[in-house]
Design a protein around this motif. Structure first.
Motif, mmCIF file in Angstrom:
data_model
loop_
_atom_site.group_PDB
_atom_site.id
_atom_site.type_symbol
_atom_site.label_atom_id
_atom_site.label_comp_id
_atom_site.label_asym_id
_atom_site.label_seq_id
_atom_site.Cartn_x
_atom_site.Cartn_y
_atom_site.Cartn_z
ATOM 1 N N VAL A 517 0.835 -1.191 0.000
ATOM 2 C CA VAL A 517 0.000 0.000 0.000
ATOM 3 C C VAL A 517 0.876 1.250 0.000
ATOM 4 C CG1 VAL A 517 -0.203 0.070 2.520
ATOM 5 C CG2 VAL A 517 -1.972 1.149 1.106
ATOM 6 N N PHE A 518 0.464 2.303 -0.717
ATOM 7 C CA PHE A 518 1.148 3.601 -0.730
ATOM 8 C C PHE A 518 0.116 4.691 -0.440
ATOM 9 C CE2 PHE A 518 3.733 0.956 -3.497
ATOM 10 C CZ PHE A 518 5.032 1.278 -3.105
ATOM 11 N N LYS A 519 0.576 5.802 0.103
ATOM 12 C CA LYS A 519 -0.282 6.965 0.318
ATOM 13 C C LYS A 519 0.349 8.191 -0.326
ATOM 14 C CE LYS A 519 -3.125 6.282 4.423
ATOM 15 N NZ LYS A 519 -3.421 6.759 5.800
ATOM 16 N N PHE A 520 -0.411 8.865 -1.184
ATOM 17 C CA PHE A 520 0.045 10.112 -1.804
ATOM 18 C C PHE A 520 -1.105 11.107 -1.751
ATOM 19 C CE2 PHE A 520 2.359 6.718 -4.057
ATOM 20 C CZ PHE A 520 3.661 7.081 -3.745
ATOM 21 N N GLY A 521 -0.854 12.290 -1.190
ATOM 22 C CA GLY A 521 -1.868 13.348 -1.144
ATOM 23 C C GLY A 521 -3.141 12.909 -0.456
ATOM 24 N N GLU A 524 -5.034 6.598 -0.849
ATOM 25 C CA GLU A 524 -4.381 5.311 -0.634
ATOM 26 C C GLU A 524 -4.401 4.493 -1.932
ATOM 27 O OE1 GLU A 524 -5.900 1.909 2.030
ATOM 28 O OE2 GLU A 524 -4.669 3.149 3.379
ATOM 29 N N TYR A 525 -3.247 3.890 -2.235
ATOM 30 C CA TYR A 525 -3.120 3.057 -3.437
ATOM 31 C C TYR A 525 -2.711 1.656 -3.007
ATOM 32 C CZ TYR A 525 -3.039 7.548 -5.904
ATOM 33 O OH TYR A 525 -3.348 8.795 -6.375
ATOM 34 N N ARG A 526 -3.635 0.711 -3.176
ATOM 35 C CA ARG A 526 -3.334 -0.668 -2.790
ATOM 36 C C ARG A 526 -2.745 -1.409 -3.990
ATOM 37 N NH1 ARG A 526 -4.352 -2.277 1.966
ATOM 38 N NH2 ARG A 526 -5.672 -1.014 3.351
ATOM 39 N N VAL A 549 -1.719 -3.915 -12.530
ATOM 40 C CA VAL A 549 -2.923 -3.406 -13.182
ATOM 41 C C VAL A 549 -4.070 -4.409 -13.012
ATOM 42 C CG1 VAL A 549 -3.939 -2.691 -15.382
ATOM 43 C CG2 VAL A 549 -1.566 -2.119 -14.851
ATOM 44 N N VAL A 550 -5.237 -3.913 -12.569
ATOM 45 C CA VAL A 550 -6.402 -4.776 -12.384
ATOM 46 C C VAL A 550 -7.515 -4.331 -13.314
ATOM 47 C CG1 VAL A 550 -5.850 -5.360 -9.996
ATOM 48 C CG2 VAL A 550 -7.226 -3.333 -10.475
ATOM 49 N N ARG A 584 12.358 0.535 -7.988
ATOM 50 C CA ARG A 584 11.237 -0.381 -8.189
ATOM 51 C C ARG A 584 10.091 0.422 -8.818
ATOM 52 N NH1 ARG A 584 9.641 -4.693 -3.689
ATOM 53 N NH2 ARG A 584 9.001 -2.911 -2.396
ATOM 54 N N VAL A 585 9.565 -0.096 -9.920
ATOM 55 C CA VAL A 585 8.498 0.566 -10.669
ATOM 56 C C VAL A 585 7.242 -0.295 -10.576
ATOM 57 C CG1 VAL A 585 7.735 1.342 -12.938
ATOM 58 C CG2 VAL A 585 10.110 1.686 -12.235
ATOM 59 N N ILE A 586 6.148 0.316 -10.113
ATOM 60 C CA ILE A 586 4.870 -0.400 -10.032
ATOM 61 C C ILE A 586 3.884 0.269 -10.980
ATOM 62 C CG2 ILE A 586 2.966 -1.141 -8.554
ATOM 63 C CD1 ILE A 586 5.903 -0.052 -6.669
ATOM 64 N N VAL A 587 3.461 -0.430 -12.015
ATOM 65 C CA VAL A 587 2.418 0.068 -12.923
ATOM 66 C C VAL A 587 1.088 -0.441 -12.376
ATOM 67 C CG1 VAL A 587 1.534 0.068 -15.277
ATOM 68 C CG2 VAL A 587 4.003 0.026 -14.878
ATOM 69 N N TYR A 588 0.239 0.515 -11.894
ATOM 70 C CA TYR A 588 -0.971 0.093 -11.201
ATOM 71 C C TYR A 588 -2.262 0.441 -11.939
ATOM 72 C CZ TYR A 588 -1.468 4.970 -9.740
ATOM 73 O OH TYR A 588 -1.621 6.340 -9.738
ATOM 74 N N ASP A 589 -2.176 1.300 -12.961
ATOM 75 C CA ASP A 589 -3.408 1.686 -13.660
ATOM 76 C C ASP A 589 -3.028 2.317 -14.990
ATOM 77 O OD1 ASP A 589 -6.069 1.959 -14.157
ATOM 78 O OD2 ASP A 589 -6.458 3.500 -12.631
#
Length: 719
Positions: A517-521, A524-526, A549-550, A584-589
């Motif tokens: 999980v990350f938090k920006f502004g 929350e980004y799971r 990516v989901v 580390r690069v996470i492509v989430y969307d």
């Protein structure tokens, strides 16, 4: 010429500081053995050793020279090595293929930095050492204080075999305490007059004789028992004890000569022929499989090529050592390194620029050949059914680098071919076409080393070149997590381009747990890791690429294109254009279009998203840090430390080693650029140093800002 057996061959390296007289000694040895009829001099540019134009231009040795002398039914293969530390490759090569080091010491100056370096290499390679005090006819030579200095540096292993009755311009006689005779010479040198020791020298001679007897006896239990019983040994017993002591480095005999006047040279050669260990008495070498290879004449033939010389009108002259077996002219051998077949049409005993044809050479011998098709320095040729390879010569890391370019760009390819050819002669030259720096980098042992290369390129190859400051291989990385997205959209009639990528970047270290999980502004980004790819970067560090990516927002077939876009930006980092690492690069969307989305669109979107996220992730520039060891006389230590502190060096420690101070530090590569010149200037050439890559560390903030501004200016110029 006689064919010498393994037990009749001795291989010797002549080492010492520049100006200690190695080339002059070589001339006298060749003259005494009848190989030459007249002794040449360095000043007249007619010596056997220094016969290359560049050596005659600069007045001292640049290459090692291989020659032989026949003496008392023994063959002495001798390699005269350059004294300057810039040309240390010749000395290291010679020590690896010979069995005995003779280290010359200038009688005026005593042990110098070149002496220390040479001795250090013999220690690493466990080679026997004989010290030879030369130039005893010089005004300021003081043998007693010089010997005391040597004992202070090298210990009581330094045992005189001779001492001079007087030094300075009147030098013409020594007392030999092994033979207990006085040797004296006429002004022209050569054959000595041998007499009984004068009464006034007898007490000193007996005292030094007793010390030599004790040192010889200490190397053999039987001799030691006899020494305790009678306090004396015969000449043959002393020779046997000294030989065993040489092999174990428990004795360093000290001889006296004046090579320029050919005084003492004949007696030195007698000792080399009678006492120095034979090839068969030295520790065996091992092949690359770790198997011990004995210098057995009856064994399978293997020859190792340790040196290549480029000579006008001849081309490549290839120098080899017979590692085992017997090499015969006309032999057909297999190159174990290159897979090719080679015929050795002729073999020669070496005599500098001259060569003496021989029919065969036995194990342990050193020779040369010409006109080989496909043999390079470091190659091994074998008889059939034999598969030996050797890789026992290890050269020091380069100390001085410059980017090189041909003045006429059309000659760049010709310049590269010449550089490759020169590296065959001197493997301590390292040439690299750097994709990262977009420069051709030449690395060497010092400024003079590279200046010599330039002289040869312009005078021998007729190619004008220039040196420029090499760029530094900085690295970029990040210190915190950040998020960015980028939409690439282009419509120009017909099918367009569309790709949108949302990604998170964070610093990566081995062993990190998977992201959750990350938090920006405040949002929350799971993260749901679907798959992960770890890329070991060729420039060091890693890139970890995660597909999170989901819901089918980005089709899996576009993921390779997204990774390619990220890699393009890793290869030219967003801050300075340097390689990036440990990310580390996470492509989430993201988003795609059923018609306009393609690989190019997602590659461009990923590249821009990565740049934006990277800049928000606490980006830092890393610089290469090197371990530095400086060997410096104690009286220069303060100046050297002060200079290092001005170069952002971190002093790690100090120690004493063989009469010199050893200073250890960590220093940025940027600050090493001209260090060899500065150190020589500070110490009058009496210090030396070694470097080794240690790590990448953060550059100070002010330097990072300078680098970023410089990169931005260069980028604008390119546009």
């Amino acid at each position: 010429m006689k064919v010498y057996q393994t037990n009749e061959i001795k291989n010797i390296a002549l080492l010492g500081s520049a100006g200690s007289g190695k080339t002059t000694l070589a001339e006298s040895m060749l003259f005494e053995a009848g190989i030459i009829k007249r002794r040449g001099t360095v000043e007249q540019k007619n010596t056997v050793s220094d016969y290359f134009p560049v050596e005659q231009e600069y007045g001292y040795s640049v290459f090692s020279t291989v020659f032989h002398v026949e003496w008392n039914n023994k063959k002495l293969n001798i390699i005269d090595c350059p004294g300057s530390d810039d040309f240390v490759g010749g000395a290291i090569t010679a020590l690896n293929v010979t069995d005995q080091a003779v280290i010359l010491i200038n009688g005026q100056y005593g042990p110098e930095v070149g002496t220390q370096n040479a001795f250090r290499y013999t220690d690493k390679l466990n080679k026997p050492v004989i010290f030879l005090i030369n130039q005893l006819d010089r005004e300021h030579c003081d043998f007693d204080s010089l010997l005391a200095n040597m004992k202070e540096i090298y210990g009581d292993k330094c045992v005189p075999v001779q001492y001079p009755i007087a030094t300075g311009p009147g030098f013409n006689a020594v007392i030999d305490v092994l033979l207990m005779k006085k040797y004296s010479w006429n002004p022209e040198g050569g054959a000595p007059t041998i007499e009984d020791i004068p009464a006034e020298e007898m007490d000193k001679a007996k005292e030094m004789h007793a010390a030599l007897v004790e040192a010889a006896a200490a190397n053999d239990d039987t001799l030691m028992e006899k020494f305790f019983e009678s306090e004396s040994l015969t000449e043959d017993e002393m020779r046997e004890g000294i030989r065993k002591g040489l092999v174990t480095r428990s004795i360093f005999p000290v001889f006296c000569v004046c090579a320029g006047k050919d005084m003492g040279v004949r007696r030195l050669m007698e000792f080399l022929g009678n006492v120095v260990p034979f090839v068969s008495e030295m520790p065996k070498l091992h092949n690359t499989r770790g198997e011990e290879i004995s210098p057995d004449t009856a064994g399978p033939t293997s020859i190792y090529f340790f040196k290549t010389g480029m000579e006008p009108h001849i081309g490549e002259v290839s120098y080899f050592k017979v590692m085992s077996g017997t090499l015969k002219a006309g032999a057909d051998l297999q190159n174990a390194d290159r897979g090719s077949k080679e015929r050795i049409a002729q073999i020669y005993a070496c005599a500098g620029a001259n060569r003496i044809a021989v029919d065969e050479m036995h194990a342990g011998d050193i020779g040369c050949t010409v006109k080989l098709k496909d043999v390079k320095t470091g190659n091994t040729l074998n008889d059939k059914d034999t598969d030996n390879r050797f890789d026992f010569i290890k050269y020091p890391n380069p100390k001085y680098s410059r980017a090189v370019k041909a003045i006429n760009e059309a000659e760049t390819e010709k310049m590269m071919a010449a550089l490759t050819k020169m590296r065959q002669e001197d493997p301590t030259w390292v040439v690299e076409q750097s994709k990262e720096l977009r420069q051709i980098i030449v690395r060497g042992q010092g400024e003079f080393h590279l200046r010599t290369l330039k002289w040869r390129m312009e005078n021998n190859e007729k190619i004008k070149i220039e040196y420029i400051e090499p760029k530094i291989p900085y690295r970029e990385t990040i210190t915190k997590a950040a998020r960015a997205d980028y939409r690439h959209k282009k419509q120009s009639g017909g099918a367009g381009q569309f790709g949108e990528v949302h990604m998170i970047v964070e610093p990566y270290a081995d062993g990190m747990p998977a992201p959750t999980v990350f938090k920006f502004g405040g949002q929350e980004y799971r993260i749901n890791v679907k798959n992960q790819e770890v890329v070991d970067l060729e420039w060091g560090g890693k890139l970890v690429f995660i597909n999170s990516v989901v819901g089918g927002a980005i089709d899996a077939r576009f993921m390779p294109a997204i990774l390619k876009g990220v890699m393009e930006r890793m290869e030219r980092g967003p801050l300075t254009g340097s390689y990036a690492r440990d990310v580390r690069v996470i492509v989430y969307d993201g988003k795609m279009h059923p018609v306009d989305s393609n690989e190019l669109s997602f590659m461009l979107a990923a590249r821009n998203a990565f740049s934006a996220a990277f800049r928000e992730a606490g980006p830092k520039v890393l610089e290469p840090i090197y371990d530095l060891e400086v060997y410096v006389p104690a009286d220069y230590m303060g100046d050297v430390m002060s200079d290092l502190q001005g170069r952002r060096a971190l002093i790690m420690g100090m120690d004493s080693e063989a009469g010199y101070q050893k200073l250890s530090a960590k220093i940025p590569l940027k600050e090493l650029s001209n260090y060899s010149i500065a150190l020589s200037s500070i110490t009058g050439g009496r210090a030396s140093f070694t470097t080794k890559f240690a790590s990448y560390e953060l550059v100070p903030n002010e330097i990072q800002q300078q680098l970023i501004q410089q990169h931005e200016a260069e980028t604008k110029e390119e546009e």
